[in-house]
Design a protein around this motif. Structure first.
Motif, mmCIF file in Angstrom:
data_model
loop_
_atom_site.group_PDB
_atom_site.id
_atom_site.type_symbol
_atom_site.label_atom_id
_atom_site.label_comp_id
_atom_site.label_asym_id
_atom_site.label_seq_id
_atom_site.Cartn_x
_atom_site.Cartn_y
_atom_site.Cartn_z
ATOM 1 N N HIS A 69 11.407 1.669 8.034
ATOM 2 C CA HIS A 69 11.418 1.883 6.577
ATOM 3 C C HIS A 69 10.028 2.164 6.020
ATOM 4 O O HIS A 69 9.674 1.697 4.935
ATOM 5 N N LEU A 70 9.245 2.922 6.747
ATOM 6 C CA LEU A 70 7.899 3.250 6.292
ATOM 7 C C LEU A 70 7.962 4.228 5.114
ATOM 8 O O LEU A 70 8.864 5.072 5.041
ATOM 9 N N PRO A 71 6.986 4.164 4.202
ATOM 10 C CA PRO A 71 6.991 5.057 3.031
ATOM 11 C C PRO A 71 6.403 6.425 3.344
ATOM 12 O O PRO A 71 5.845 7.083 2.458
ATOM 13 N N GLU A 112 -13.193 -0.226 7.520
ATOM 14 C CA GLU A 112 -13.146 -1.682 7.343
ATOM 15 C C GLU A 112 -11.707 -2.182 7.288
ATOM 16 O O GLU A 112 -11.394 -3.265 7.789
ATOM 17 N N ALA A 113 -10.820 -1.391 6.703
ATOM 18 C CA ALA A 113 -9.425 -1.811 6.560
ATOM 19 C C ALA A 113 -8.655 -1.687 7.870
ATOM 20 O O ALA A 113 -7.787 -2.516 8.170
ATOM 21 N N ILE A 114 -8.979 -0.668 8.662
ATOM 22 C CA ILE A 114 -8.163 -0.391 9.851
ATOM 23 C C ILE A 114 -8.652 -1.115 11.097
ATOM 24 O O ILE A 114 -7.878 -1.308 12.051
ATOM 25 N N HIS A 115 -9.900 -1.550 11.143
ATOM 26 C CA HIS A 115 -10.417 -2.204 12.348
ATOM 27 C C HIS A 115 -9.589 -3.418 12.779
ATOM 28 O O HIS A 115 -9.295 -3.567 13.974
ATOM 29 N N PRO A 116 -9.173 -4.317 11.867
ATOM 30 C CA PRO A 116 -8.351 -5.460 12.309
ATOM 31 C C PRO A 116 -7.024 -5.021 12.923
ATOM 32 O O PRO A 116 -6.517 -5.677 13.843
ATOM 33 N N VAL A 117 -6.459 -3.929 12.429
ATOM 34 C CA VAL A 117 -5.213 -3.410 12.984
ATOM 35 C C VAL A 117 -5.441 -2.914 14.406
ATOM 36 O O VAL A 117 -4.692 -3.242 15.331
ATOM 37 N N PHE A 137 1.421 5.015 20.013
ATOM 38 C CA PHE A 137 0.257 4.444 19.343
ATOM 39 C C PHE A 137 0.372 4.573 17.825
ATOM 40 O O PHE A 137 0.134 3.623 17.083
ATOM 41 N N ASP A 138 0.731 5.769 17.341
ATOM 42 C CA ASP A 138 0.718 6.035 15.901
ATOM 43 C C ASP A 138 1.667 5.121 15.135
ATOM 44 O O ASP A 138 1.304 4.586 14.093
ATOM 45 N N ILE A 139 2.877 4.951 15.657
ATOM 46 C CA ILE A 139 3.846 4.159 14.909
ATOM 47 C C ILE A 139 3.440 2.688 14.873
ATOM 48 O O ILE A 139 3.605 2.007 13.853
ATOM 49 N N GLU A 140 2.888 2.167 15.965
ATOM 50 C CA GLU A 140 2.434 0.779 15.928
ATOM 51 C C GLU A 140 1.306 0.615 14.926
ATOM 52 O O GLU A 140 1.295 -0.336 14.132
ATOM 53 N N LEU A 141 0.369 1.529 14.920
ATOM 54 C CA LEU A 141 -0.756 1.463 13.998
ATOM 55 C C LEU A 141 -0.284 1.465 12.552
ATOM 56 O O LEU A 141 -0.703 0.627 11.739
ATOM 57 N N LEU A 142 0.621 2.384 12.215
ATOM 58 C CA LEU A 142 1.065 2.507 10.834
ATOM 59 C C LEU A 142 1.993 1.367 10.424
ATOM 60 O O LEU A 142 1.945 0.908 9.278
ATOM 61 N N ALA A 143 2.823 0.902 11.338
ATOM 62 C CA ALA A 143 3.704 -0.221 11.020
ATOM 63 C C ALA A 143 2.899 -1.496 10.784
ATOM 64 O O ALA A 143 3.190 -2.272 9.864
ATOM 65 N N MET A 144 1.884 -1.715 11.599
ATOM 66 C CA MET A 144 1.026 -2.887 11.399
ATOM 67 C C MET A 144 0.200 -2.749 10.119
ATOM 68 O O MET A 144 -0.009 -3.735 9.396
ATOM 69 N N ALA A 145 -0.260 -1.547 9.842
ATOM 70 C CA ALA A 145 -1.015 -1.316 8.609
ATOM 71 C C ALA A 145 -0.142 -1.594 7.389
ATOM 72 O O ALA A 145 -0.606 -2.150 6.381
ATOM 73 N N ARG A 146 1.126 -1.230 7.480
ATOM 74 C CA ARG A 146 2.056 -1.487 6.376
ATOM 75 C C ARG A 146 2.216 -2.991 6.147
ATOM 76 O O ARG A 146 2.277 -3.457 5.004
ATOM 77 N N LYS A 147 2.309 -3.754 7.225
ATOM 78 C CA LYS A 147 2.424 -5.205 7.093
ATOM 79 C C LYS A 147 1.173 -5.816 6.463
ATOM 80 O O LYS A 147 1.235 -6.905 5.881
ATOM 81 N N ARG A 148 0.045 -5.134 6.589
ATOM 82 C CA ARG A 148 -1.192 -5.586 5.956
ATOM 83 C C ARG A 148 -1.363 -5.001 4.554
ATOM 84 O O ARG A 148 -2.426 -5.133 3.943
#
Length: 245
Positions: free
Chosen positions: A152-154, A168-173, A184-195
């Motif tokens: 359900h990503l936007p 700075e925002a993406i390094h923790p992800v 790789f891409d979907i995990e990165l974006l899904a985790m970014a969404r959770k943040r």
């Protein structure tokens, strides 16, 4: 001077074109960003990719090299490059330059002026200009529908190989990720969404150059592996808590 933009370019067996493509990329980015660095990542290539990267870097100090012997996958290569970035913004770009690097100018402007954490190219954007095979267009749409069902990503297109991030925002992800290869891409974006990182899709220009010596058609096993790995990521991220670790 603080580097404004780092561009990660992962490459595997791209020896026949990586030297020229790094030069093209540096020239294009230099037109709109005076303070940048290209991080070329040699993902365990078996040909002369590393030698050609070093030849380009010797001629342009704005090109840096990360290299290792074992092939680990595109996702791992991008993570290595992004982790090494000390720039304000970090982008990644496919080394074949099917996605012209000058597009990053608009993405950087959106990130800076609108305060977006992630700006990504989307083949499904109505203003995109695509010149690539029909079967790839069909795969893009099919995978979008599958991802919509699970995550359900936007956003509509997670897989296009040009994205820009506020470092700075993406390094923790990046540090928390596990995917090394095609998902790789979907995990990165899904985790970014959770943040709760902000994302915006932008049009993309695609100029398909073919796969060189590689096969131009994607094997059914690759498609099956991609869908299966995507499902595994979905299961794993159900319990992902961005406040831990």
């Amino acid at each position: 001077m603080k580097v404004t933009l780092a561009v990660v370019m992962p490459a595997y067996n791209e020896g026949n074109r990586i030297y020229e493509n790094l030069q093209i990329c540096a020239k294009a980015i230099g037109q709109f960003c005076p303070s940048f660095r290209i991080l070329a990542v040699n993902d365990g290539s078996k040909d002369n990719t590393e030698e050609e990267m070093r030849r380009a870097a010797a001629e342009d100090p704005r090109i840096g090299i990360i290299s290792y012997e074992k092939n680990r996958g595109k996702g791992y290569a991008i993570r290595r490059g992004m982790s090494a970035s000390k720039a304000e913004y970090t982008a990644f770009l496919d080394a074949d330059l099917d996605l012209p690097p000058e597009q990053l100018e608009g993405y950087l402007t959106v990130a800076q002026q609108e305060g977006k954490d992630i700006v990504l190219g989307s083949k499904l954007h109505p203003d995109s200009n695509l010149e690539y095979p029909f079967y790839r267009k069909a795969m893009t749409l099919g995978y979008y529908l599958y991802l919509k069902l699970l995550f359900h990503l936007p956003i509509r297109d997670t897989q296009t190989g040009i994205k820009l991030f506020r470092t700075e925002a993406i390094h923790p992800v990046v540090q928390a990720m596990k995917s090394d290869r095609f998902c790789f891409d979907i995990e990165l974006l899904a985790m970014a969404r959770k943040r709760n990182l902000s994302m915006q899709e932008e049009p993309v220009v695609v100029r398909y150059h073919g796969d060189g010596e590689r096969k131009t058609k994607i094997r059914l096993k690759t498609i099956f592996d991609m869908f299966f790995e995507t499902f595994r990521i979905w299961r794993r991220l159900r319990s992902y808590d961005p406040t831990v670790g």
